[in-house]
Design an enzyme around this catalytic site. Structure first.
Site, PDB file in Angstrom:
ATOM      1  N   CYS A 134     -13.645 -22.847   6.880  1.00  0.00           N
ATOM      2  CA  CYS A 134     -14.271 -23.522   8.017  1.00  0.00           C
ATOM      3  C   CYS A 134     -14.890 -24.849   7.559  1.00  0.00           C
ATOM      4  O   CYS A 134     -15.777 -24.848   6.695  1.00  0.00           O
ATOM      5  CB  CYS A 134     -15.348 -22.633   8.642  1.00  0.00           C
ATOM      6  SG  CYS A 134     -16.223 -23.439  10.010  1.00  0.00           S
ATOM      7  N   CYS A 171     -13.749 -19.785  13.341  1.00  0.00           N
ATOM      8  CA  CYS A 171     -14.717 -19.220  12.408  1.00  0.00           C
ATOM      9  C   CYS A 171     -15.595 -18.234  13.175  1.00  0.00           C
ATOM     10  O   CYS A 171     -16.213 -18.599  14.189  1.00  0.00           O
ATOM     11  CB  CYS A 171     -15.572 -20.319  11.794  1.00  0.00           C
ATOM     12  SG  CYS A 171     -16.909 -19.698  10.745  1.00  0.00           S
ATOM     13  N   CYS A 197       3.717 -22.236   0.145  1.00  0.00           N
ATOM     14  CA  CYS A 197       4.820 -22.511  -0.777  1.00  0.00           C
ATOM     15  C   CYS A 197       5.658 -23.729  -0.371  1.00  0.00           C
ATOM     16  O   CYS A 197       6.141 -24.462  -1.232  1.00  0.00           O
ATOM     17  CB  CYS A 197       5.708 -21.285  -0.960  1.00  0.00           C
ATOM     18  SG  CYS A 197       6.497 -20.673   0.530  1.00  0.00           S
ATOM     19  N   HIS A 224      10.959 -17.669   0.845  1.00  0.00           N
ATOM     20  CA  HIS A 224      10.255 -18.323  -0.270  1.00  0.00           C
ATOM     21  C   HIS A 224      11.109 -19.497  -0.739  1.00  0.00           C
ATOM     22  O   HIS A 224      12.330 -19.497  -0.569  1.00  0.00           O
ATOM     23  CB  HIS A 224       9.990 -17.358  -1.428  1.00  0.00           C
ATOM     24  CG  HIS A 224       9.069 -17.938  -2.468  1.00  0.00           C
ATOM     25  ND1 HIS A 224       7.879 -18.557  -2.151  1.00  0.00           N
ATOM     26  CD2 HIS A 224       9.181 -18.020  -3.829  1.00  0.00           C
ATOM     27  CE1 HIS A 224       7.288 -18.976  -3.261  1.00  0.00           C
ATOM     28  NE2 HIS A 224       8.048 -18.667  -4.294  1.00  0.00           N
ATOM     29  N   ASP A 241       8.564 -22.501 -10.589  1.00  0.00           N
ATOM     30  CA  ASP A 241       7.802 -22.185  -9.380  1.00  0.00           C
ATOM     31  C   ASP A 241       6.388 -22.715  -9.563  1.00  0.00           C
ATOM     32  O   ASP A 241       5.601 -22.168 -10.340  1.00  0.00           O
ATOM     33  CB  ASP A 241       7.773 -20.677  -9.121  1.00  0.00           C
ATOM     34  CG  ASP A 241       7.252 -20.342  -7.722  1.00  0.00           C
ATOM     35  OD1 ASP A 241       6.347 -21.046  -7.242  1.00  0.00           O
ATOM     36  OD2 ASP A 241       7.759 -19.377  -7.112  1.00  0.00           O
TER      37      ASP A 241
END
Length: 373
Positions: A134, A171, A197, A224, A241
């Site tokens: 937040c 929030c 990713c 992915h 990665d």
């Protein structure tokens, strides 16, 4: 003198070895003509067998695969300069120099540079976002942050940053609502330095490409993405990665994460190839999903046609380089050159194939990436 390129024979100053440049050019021309002829024959064969291409139209998955080519594009000058400036402002090159000073007989500059970039990117530069903290009260407690329905881009900065979707959160402590644009623009990502990713991979690939490191985008059908770089000394593409600081661990997902996988594709500047076998561990056959989204013959046909046309549209040097790398891919797949490592050679020596480290625990469990057997 070579009549094709105007170069003449000379003696190398450093080695004293006589190099006949005209002969080298003739060899290159022979290779080039042979490979161009091969590519034309591929197109002619598929044109004569139109049923292979017509059949492919029936399968939406094949269109999805061909559209993966949009994931690879050259950097603009501004993007390249921004990426280089980012690396230069870090300690990456100092660390490469430190490694060089150790005088390791196996030292290879680009390999060390890539490993240092991975470490820096993961540990110091980019930040993983599960649910965005937040910005109003600073709340970081994930269970105290609620997902709201997302929006399409609507602000100027959304379009400028090439955002695909605008995630929204509330929030539960201060009740404020706020947004997390999922940016794709490289210069924006170099400033925001956060995401999941997709953002991690896009930004890391841009950094590698800005340094003229041969890189390609890897897409997995089970949600992915990662990348590979071409190691000239070893003559093969090496798995990277950035989310996991992982180097040359192709079985990380199937074995370490326990991720069930089917299709995996490598996307280069002018080709798309199926590299699924490289990432499927023979030790985990239970994690191999069926390949049933289209007939294999249709997949091979549509990729061969796409690749042959794309490669032929390239320059002579690019055609030679690309076909050489694809031949190395094929030979690696057949185990004739540099078999894929089953043991790690990651940036952290002795590291094992761990469950997924990036992402919240509940999220990785939901995705089947926590190796919970």
């Amino acid at each position: 003198m070579c009549i094709m390129c105007g170069s003449s024979a000379y003696t190398g100053n450093e080695t004293g070895i006589y190099i006949d440049q005209a002969f080298v050019c003739r060899i290159k021309d022979t290779l080039y003509n042979g490979r161009v002829d091969m590519l034309h024959k591929v197109i002619q064969h598929l044109t004569r067998n139109k049923h292979l291409l017509n059949e492919a139209i029936k399968y939406p998955f094949l269109n999805q695969v061909i559209h993966l080519s949009k994931n690879f594009r050259p950097l603009t000058d501004d993007e390249q300069n921004a990426a280089i400036d980012t690396v230069l402002s870090s300690e990456v090159y100092d660390r490469v120099k430190d490694e060089e000073m150790k005088q390791d007989p196996n030292y290879e500059y680009v390999e060390v540079l890539v490993k240092q970039l991975l470490r820096w990117f993961k540990e110091e530069f980019f930040t993983w976002v599960n649910k965005l903290d937040c910005p109003n009260c600073g709340n970081k407690e994930q269970e105290q942050i609620r997902h709201l329905p997302g929006l399409r881009p609507y602000k100027y900065e959304h379009f400028q940053g090439k955002a695909t979707i605008i995630e929204r959160y509330q929030c539960l402590k201060c009740l404020s609502t706020y947004e997390f644009p999922r940016y794709n623009d490289i210069r924006t990502l170099l400033k925001t330095r956060k995401g999941r990713c997709g953002e991690w991979n896009n930004c890391f690939i841009a950094i590698l490409k800005s340094l003229d490191i041969d890189t390609r985008f890897i897409w997995n059908a089970e949600d992915h993405v990662w990348c590979e770089y071409y190691n000239e000394r070893e003559g093969r593409w090496i798995h990277l990665d950035s989310c996991e600081n992982s180097y040359d661990q192709p079985y990380l997902y199937n074995e370490g994460w326990g991720k069930k996988m089917s299709y995996t594709f490598a996307i280069g500047p002018n080709y798309i190839i199926d590299v699924s076998d490289k990432y499927l561990s023979p030790n985990r056959p239970e994690n191999h999903l069926p390949r049933n989204k289209c007939p294999e013959v249709s997949l091979k046909g549509i990729l061969a046609h796409h690749n042959a046309q794309s490669i032929l549209a390239s320059s002579k040097d690019t055609i030679l380089r690309t076909t050489s790398q694809l031949i190395a891919d094929l030979m690696n797949a057949r185990g004739k050159v540099h078999p894929v490592h089953t043991e790690t050679t990651s940036t952290n020596e002795g590291a094992s194939l761990l469950p997924r480290q990036s992402g919240a625990g509940a999220w990785t469990r939901q995705r089947g990436e926590d190796n919970n057997e």
